[in-house]
Write an enzyme that holds these catalytic residues in place. Structure first.
Site, PDB file in Angstrom:
ATOM      1  N   ASP A 291     -10.382  28.922  12.138  1.00 63.14           N
ATOM      2  CA  ASP A 291      -9.622  30.280  11.959  1.00 63.14           C
ATOM      3  C   ASP A 291     -10.680  31.149  11.026  1.00 63.14           C
ATOM      4  O   ASP A 291      -9.978  31.914   9.998  1.00 63.14           O
ATOM      5  CB  ASP A 291      -8.611  30.045  11.187  1.00 63.14           C
ATOM      6  CG  ASP A 291      -7.483  29.393  11.982  1.00 63.14           C
ATOM      7  OD1 ASP A 291      -7.752  29.302  13.176  1.00 63.14           O
ATOM      8  OD2 ASP A 291      -6.454  28.634  11.620  1.00 63.14           O
ATOM      9  N   ASP A 515       2.073  23.154   9.159  1.00 67.13           N
ATOM     10  CA  ASP A 515       1.322  24.362   9.115  1.00 67.13           C
ATOM     11  C   ASP A 515       1.201  25.006   7.883  1.00 67.13           C
ATOM     12  O   ASP A 515       0.503  25.978   7.438  1.00 67.13           O
ATOM     13  CB  ASP A 515       1.357  25.059  10.504  1.00 67.13           C
ATOM     14  CG  ASP A 515       1.379  24.361  11.757  1.00 67.13           C
ATOM     15  OD1 ASP A 515       0.113  23.814  11.624  1.00 67.13           O
ATOM     16  OD2 ASP A 515       1.828  24.679  12.765  1.00 67.13           O
TER      17      ASP A 515
END
Length: 576
Positions: A291, A515
């Protein structure tokens, strides 16, 4: 996007002492066929201590029948020390002195050739807690072990020559901390021996967060599990300055300008540990900074999805510098295999993003003294949910005069699943200058999408949308949804060389680790509240203003999320 983990808070000295006592507890005992009988018996036994504490331990046992089919079974062994079984499950466990027997429950007695049964028990123990030296299935010796411990971490294994695919012919490390959490869940023993990634998500994780295992602890245990055979240990390198600039749930400890701390306090110590000769026999796979680089393509001005944080990181160049430095210094260790994170098909599969991302990765791979030769490959779908393969439609299909690309779900993307994307991106990376031998990894830890919602065939050909929506396995509301997705399931089990150009399916994200929190939770880890983790959130431009699709009551990113773990098992495909 949230992708971080926190090691559980257990006493590290006790954990390591238990590993020393257990010896090769994580290994599989090799079957030896016994003498002929009315039903020829044979088995393999996976006897693994899932957790231990002062005076006791929990063990999971899986027995696989390699002989003729049986309608009932009894597994016998002898303890070498003073272990005493106090409680068992999925079998009836009895003990007389050091002799122990486990007989099947009413529902798991039938074992066809090649079939397995699992059970477990709690026991007390002080002193020696070695793996039993031999097992008998229905009275016939089916395996033996003994002699000098082949996994003593003080004996360094021989160094490996670099191989094309590190997963070929190799075992893969099972993280005992994650394994214990998984095994403690109802039904979790079915997957608790699967290999997962070890996430180094902050400087403190190198030594061990709180009382958790540190990097050396994991590598020592990997040497122990390897027992002299080719063996992969998977590490996630994840602590860039200004990390996850387009999300809040997994923002990290380092500010946007702290590149020197990243290099000197994070990467340098990791590289020094990996270079220790006692680990030279391991194949160390690093997943480098998920990411990060794709954000510099998709989430910067003038894109409508831009964030101020991503604009800052592009301007200061610290993502490029950080990744280049990591690749250069980690890649200098001969047995390290660097795989750079390459997002997923629902992120960089569009024409505007595809080549631009490959070019960005090359820029990082040649920064800070690195070269493209220090990139062994790329990993896609890390901690994400994109289906490995969509079998009910292809990008070339048309319905009612419209291409699948025109559907709302595909939205002009050129790829409909992770495998087609990974194979195409591999070629694009080669086209821009990466070595022709690079391979791809696909994280399949949460992309199975099984259960009752899984379509059995193509959707109705009323329109291109009914066709795609009715047939797609990925049941997310939108491809941009990434946080604790409702309805997700475990995907393909980890395996080597599953398809052309794919080095392995992996579970880099440990299933069951959140998450991000579904509400504000104060913390000292730098993790913010991201609305994409709130099930009531109605969206933003990155998910085209759709609902988030997230599960409720989620803890901080990286913390154990039991409800998610149970849902992943329930919706697993292939089913458990």
């Amino acid at each position: 996007m949230s992708r971080t983990t926190s090691p559980p808070r257990r006493t590290r000295t006790a954990v390591l002492a238990a590993y020393a006592l257990v010896a090769a507890a994580a290994g599989t005992v090799t079957a030896l066929d016994g003498p002929a009988s009315a039903a020829a018996a044979g088995c393999t036994v996976d006897y693994s201590i899932q957790s231990s504490w002062s005076g006791g331990f929990t063990t999971a046992v899986a027995v696989t029948n390699t002989g003729d089919a049986v309608s009932s079974w009894k597994l016998e062994w002898n303890f070498a020390g003073n272990q005493k079984v106090t409680q068992g499950w999925s079998s009836t466990v009895t003990q007389s002195g050091t002799a122990v027997s486990a007989t099947n429950a009413s529902w798991n007695g039938t074992l066809a050739t090649g079939a397995s049964a699992s059970f477990g028990f709690n026991a007390t123990a002080t002193g020696t807690n070695a793996v039993p030296a031999a097992f008998k299935l229905n009275g016939v010796t089916c395996n033996t072990s003994g002699g000098e411990d082949p996994t003593d971490p003080t004996d360094p294994p021989p160094a490996n020559a670099k191989v094309d695919n590190p997963y070929t012919g190799a075992g893969v490390y099972v993280n005992p901390e994650w394994s214990a959490k998984a095994a403690a869940e109802t039904g979790g023993s079915r997957i608790s021996r699967q290999p997962t990634g070890v996430w180094l998500d902050r400087i403190a994780a190198i030594e061990g967060v709180g009382n958790g295992m540190g990097l050396r602890d994991h590598l020592d245990e990997a040497v122990r599990q390897a027992a002299g055979r080719p063996f992969v240990v998977q590490l996630v390198i994840y602590n860039l300055p200004g990390r996850d600039c387009a999300a809040l749930a997994s923002n990290g400890e380092l500010g946007p300008t702290e590149i020197t701390r990243y290099q000197k306090e994070y990467i340098d110590p990791i590289a020094a540990i990996l270079a220790d000769s006692k680990y030279a026999g391991l194949r160390i796979v690093t997943t480098v900074e998920i990411d990060s680089l794709p954000n510099l393509v998709t989430n910067v001005s003038p894109r409508v999805t831009a964030t101020p944080q991503c604009d800052v990181m592009k301007a200061n160049g610290n993502y490029i510098k950080g990744v280049g430095y990591a690749l250069n210094h980690l890649g200098a260790v001969p047995n390290v295999y660097n795989y750079v994170d390459a997002g997923h098909h629902g992120w960089i599969g569009w024409d505007d993003n595809f080549n631009a991302s490959a070019q960005m990765f090359k820029q990082a791979a040649t920064a800070e003294g690195s070269t493209v030769d220090k990139v062994h490959g790329f990993i896609v779908n890390t901690a994400n949910y994109g289906a490995t393969k969509e079998n009910n439609f292809t990008i070339n299909d048309s319905v009612a005069g419209k291409s699948v690309r025109e559907s709302k779900w595909v939205d002009w993307n050129r790829y409909v699943d992770e495998q087609s994307f990974a194979q195409a991106f591999r070629q694009e990376a080669v086209n821009v200058g990466f070595p022709s031998g690079i391979g791809m990894l696909i994280d399949t830890s949460r992309n199975g999408w099984g259960g009752t919602a899984r379509p059995g065939g193509p959707g109705a050909q009323t329109s291109v949308d009914t066709y795609v929506d009715g047939g797609r396995y990925d049941r997310r509301i939108h491809l941009g949804n990434w946080c604790n997705q409702a309805g997700a399931g475990l995907g393909e089990r980890p395996k080597a060389s599953p398809a052309t150009g794919i080095d392995a399916y992996v579970w880099m994200k440990p299933p069951g680790e959140s998450d991000g929190a579904s509400k504000v939770i104060p913390n000292d880890q730098g993790k913010g509240f991201d609305q994409m983790c709130d099930p009531a959130y109605t969206g933003n431009p990155r998910n085209n203003n759709h609902m988030s699709g997230a599960l409720g009551n989620a803890p901080l990113s990286g913390d154990w999320f039991s409800a998610q773990f149970q849902e992943l098992m329930k919706n697993a495909y292939p089913a458990l």
